[in-house]
Design a protein around this motif. Structure first.
Motif, PDB file in Angstrom:
ATOM      1  N   THR A  42     -10.215   4.068   3.693  1.00  0.00           N
ATOM      2  CA  THR A  42     -10.521   5.033   4.735  1.00  0.00           C
ATOM      3  C   THR A  42      -9.504   4.914   5.868  1.00  0.00           C
ATOM      4  OG1 THR A  42     -12.058   3.492   5.775  1.00  0.00           O
ATOM      5  CG2 THR A  42     -12.978   5.008   4.157  1.00  0.00           C
ATOM      6  N   ASP A  43      -9.648   5.733   6.893  1.00  0.00           N
ATOM      7  CA  ASP A  43      -8.706   5.820   8.011  1.00  0.00           C
ATOM      8  C   ASP A  43      -8.617   4.493   8.761  1.00  0.00           C
ATOM      9  OD1 ASP A  43      -7.130   6.522  10.166  1.00  0.00           O
ATOM     10  OD2 ASP A  43      -8.308   8.276  10.714  1.00  0.00           O
ATOM     11  N   ILE A  44      -7.422   3.905   8.808  1.00  0.00           N
ATOM     12  CA  ILE A  44      -7.233   2.603   9.449  1.00  0.00           C
ATOM     13  C   ILE A  44      -7.305   2.670  10.971  1.00  0.00           C
ATOM     14  CG2 ILE A  44      -5.868   1.718   7.533  1.00  0.00           C
ATOM     15  CD1 ILE A  44      -3.375   2.075   9.329  1.00  0.00           C
ATOM     16  N   ASP A  45      -7.363   3.862  11.545  1.00  0.00           N
ATOM     17  CA  ASP A  45      -7.447   3.996  12.995  1.00  0.00           C
ATOM     18  C   ASP A  45      -8.880   4.092  13.505  1.00  0.00           C
ATOM     19  OD1 ASP A  45      -4.724   3.786  13.558  1.00  0.00           O
ATOM     20  OD2 ASP A  45      -4.390   5.901  13.113  1.00  0.00           O
ATOM     21  N   LYS A  46      -9.857   4.110  12.616  1.00  0.00           N
ATOM     22  CA  LYS A  46     -11.265   4.111  13.023  1.00  0.00           C
ATOM     23  C   LYS A  46     -11.683   2.688  13.385  1.00  0.00           C
ATOM     24  CE  LYS A  46     -11.963   8.441  11.990  1.00  0.00           C
ATOM     25  NZ  LYS A  46     -12.221   9.448  12.960  1.00  0.00           N
ATOM     26  N   LYS A  47     -12.802   2.553  14.090  1.00  0.00           N
ATOM     27  CA  LYS A  47     -13.314   1.228  14.459  1.00  0.00           C
ATOM     28  C   LYS A  47     -13.585   0.384  13.214  1.00  0.00           C
ATOM     29  CE  LYS A  47     -15.281  -1.853  17.219  1.00  0.00           C
ATOM     30  NZ  LYS A  47     -14.492  -2.766  17.999  1.00  0.00           N
ATOM     31  N   TYR A  48     -14.225   0.989  12.200  1.00  0.00           N
ATOM     32  CA  TYR A  48     -14.515   0.312  10.930  1.00  0.00           C
ATOM     33  C   TYR A  48     -13.826   1.075   9.811  1.00  0.00           C
ATOM     34  CZ  TYR A  48     -18.217  -1.738  13.730  1.00  0.00           C
ATOM     35  OH  TYR A  48     -18.914  -2.386  14.716  1.00  0.00           O
ATOM     36  N   PHE A  49     -13.206   0.352   8.897  1.00  0.00           N
ATOM     37  CA  PHE A  49     -12.610   1.005   7.738  1.00  0.00           C
ATOM     38  C   PHE A  49     -12.709   0.088   6.527  1.00  0.00           C
ATOM     39  CE2 PHE A  49      -9.098  -1.318   9.623  1.00  0.00           C
ATOM     40  CZ  PHE A  49      -8.326  -1.752   8.565  1.00  0.00           C
ATOM     41  N   GLY A  50     -12.658   0.703   5.364  1.00  0.00           N
ATOM     42  CA  GLY A  50     -12.777  -0.037   4.118  1.00  0.00           C
ATOM     43  C   GLY A  50     -11.611   0.252   3.208  1.00  0.00           C
ATOM     44  N   GLU A  51     -11.483  -0.596   2.189  1.00  0.00           N
ATOM     45  CA  GLU A  51     -10.370  -0.446   1.265  1.00  0.00           C
ATOM     46  C   GLU A  51     -10.733  -1.082  -0.076  1.00  0.00           C
ATOM     47  OE1 GLU A  51      -5.554  -1.080   1.405  1.00  0.00           O
ATOM     48  OE2 GLU A  51      -6.799  -2.436   2.583  1.00  0.00           O
ATOM     49  N   VAL A  52     -10.205  -0.516  -1.128  1.00  0.00           N
ATOM     50  CA  VAL A  52     -10.282  -1.094  -2.468  1.00  0.00           C
ATOM     51  C   VAL A  52      -8.860  -1.399  -2.889  1.00  0.00           C
ATOM     52  CG1 VAL A  52     -10.904  -0.704  -4.877  1.00  0.00           C
ATOM     53  CG2 VAL A  52     -12.351   0.192  -3.066  1.00  0.00           C
ATOM     54  N   ARG A  53      -8.629  -2.626  -3.336  1.00  0.00           N
ATOM     55  CA  ARG A  53      -7.291  -3.018  -3.780  1.00  0.00           C
ATOM     56  C   ARG A  53      -7.334  -3.428  -5.249  1.00  0.00           C
ATOM     57  NH1 ARG A  53      -5.166  -6.782   1.236  1.00  0.00           N
ATOM     58  NH2 ARG A  53      -5.351  -5.156   2.830  1.00  0.00           N
ATOM     59  N   PHE A  54      -6.332  -2.980  -5.973  1.00  0.00           N
ATOM     60  CA  PHE A  54      -6.180  -3.337  -7.371  1.00  0.00           C
ATOM     61  C   PHE A  54      -4.989  -4.269  -7.495  1.00  0.00           C
ATOM     62  CE2 PHE A  54      -8.128   0.804  -7.113  1.00  0.00           C
ATOM     63  CZ  PHE A  54      -9.233   0.660  -7.935  1.00  0.00           C
ATOM     64  N   LEU A  55      -5.180  -5.422  -8.127  1.00  0.00           N
ATOM     65  CA  LEU A  55      -4.081  -6.348  -8.356  1.00  0.00           C
ATOM     66  C   LEU A  55      -3.198  -5.759  -9.444  1.00  0.00           C
ATOM     67  CD1 LEU A  55      -6.020  -9.735  -8.350  1.00  0.00           C
ATOM     68  CD2 LEU A  55      -4.939  -8.559  -6.439  1.00  0.00           C
ATOM     69  N   ALA A  56      -1.915  -5.680  -9.173  1.00  0.00           N
ATOM     70  CA  ALA A  56      -0.985  -5.031 -10.093  1.00  0.00           C
ATOM     71  C   ALA A  56      -0.074  -6.077 -10.724  1.00  0.00           C
ATOM     72  CB  ALA A  56      -0.164  -3.979  -9.343  1.00  0.00           C
ATOM     73  N   GLY A  57      -0.415  -6.492 -11.919  1.00  0.00           N
ATOM     74  CA  GLY A  57       0.407  -7.446 -12.647  1.00  0.00           C
ATOM     75  C   GLY A  57       1.545  -6.749 -13.377  1.00  0.00           C
ATOM     76  N   ASP A  58       2.374  -7.544 -14.034  1.00  0.00           N
ATOM     77  CA  ASP A  58       3.465  -6.977 -14.828  1.00  0.00           C
ATOM     78  C   ASP A  58       3.610  -7.776 -16.118  1.00  0.00           C
ATOM     79  OD1 ASP A  58       4.745  -9.318 -14.104  1.00  0.00           O
ATOM     80  OD2 ASP A  58       6.180  -8.364 -12.780  1.00  0.00           O
ATOM     81  N   VAL A  59       4.720  -7.662 -16.787  1.00  0.00           N
ATOM     82  CA  VAL A  59       4.917  -8.321 -18.071  1.00  0.00           C
ATOM     83  C   VAL A  59       4.873  -9.845 -17.938  1.00  0.00           C
ATOM     84  CG1 VAL A  59       6.528  -8.632 -19.977  1.00  0.00           C
ATOM     85  CG2 VAL A  59       6.242  -6.382 -18.961  1.00  0.00           C
ATOM     86  N   VAL A  60       5.498 -10.389 -16.908  1.00  0.00           N
ATOM     87  CA  VAL A  60       5.531 -11.839 -16.713  1.00  0.00           C
ATOM     88  C   VAL A  60       4.229 -12.341 -16.094  1.00  0.00           C
ATOM     89  CG1 VAL A  60       6.718 -13.722 -15.533  1.00  0.00           C
ATOM     90  CG2 VAL A  60       8.030 -11.825 -16.509  1.00  0.00           C
TER      91      VAL A  60
END
Length: 144
Positions: A42-60
């Motif tokens: 959500t908007d990082i400029d609001k008093k409260y905000f949330g986020e979902v993060r996905f770990l992005a691996g690769d071949v190694v």
């Protein structure tokens, strides 16, 4: 079973977060050590905000996972935001983790405030206590 339940709760939280976003959404790409993350929230400029993060691996580095973060902005200005939050997550190398992210979102371009640079430190516990440092780029999409 415990891992499956935690993954279900994380996916449910991410669906709830995305479903309740109406106007402002941010997207981010973060890097910390050997792991990269892709985030949507959500908007990082609001008093409260949330986020979902996905770990992005690769071949190694094949690690994959998901994290849900809730933040409160302690200080907001035109140039920067300072935030504190709670992170819950799970990945392919642990049975769950939690942490307390402390971050600074710096907005360096005066005419383009929706672009920001994130500096974040997260004391966390997964299989052991550690501190993760992230640096990243965020962009907030706004309907103006």
């Amino acid at each position: 079973m415990k891992k499956s339940l935690l993954l279900f709760l994380m996916l449910f939280c991410s669906f709830f977060l995305v479903k309740n976003v109406t106007a402002q959404v941010h997207a981010g790409l973060y890097h910390g050590g050997v792991l990269s993350q892709i985030g949507v929230g959500t908007d990082i400029d609001k008093k409260y905000f949330g986020e979902v993060r996905f770990l992005a691996g690769d071949v190694v580095n094949y690690v994959y996972g998901i994290e849900a973060l809730g933040h409160v902005n302690l200080k907001r200005s035109d140039w920067y935001n300072v935030h504190l939050g709670l992170m819950l997550g799970i990945s392919s190398i642990d049975n769950g983790k939690f942490g307390l992210p402390i971050g600074l979102s710096f907005k360096p371009l005066e005419n383009h405030r929706q672009f920001s640079i994130l500096l974040e430190g997260t004391p966390m516990y997964a299989y052991d206590f550690t501190v993760r440092a992230n640096i990243g780029l965020r962009y907030t999409f706004r309907k103006d």
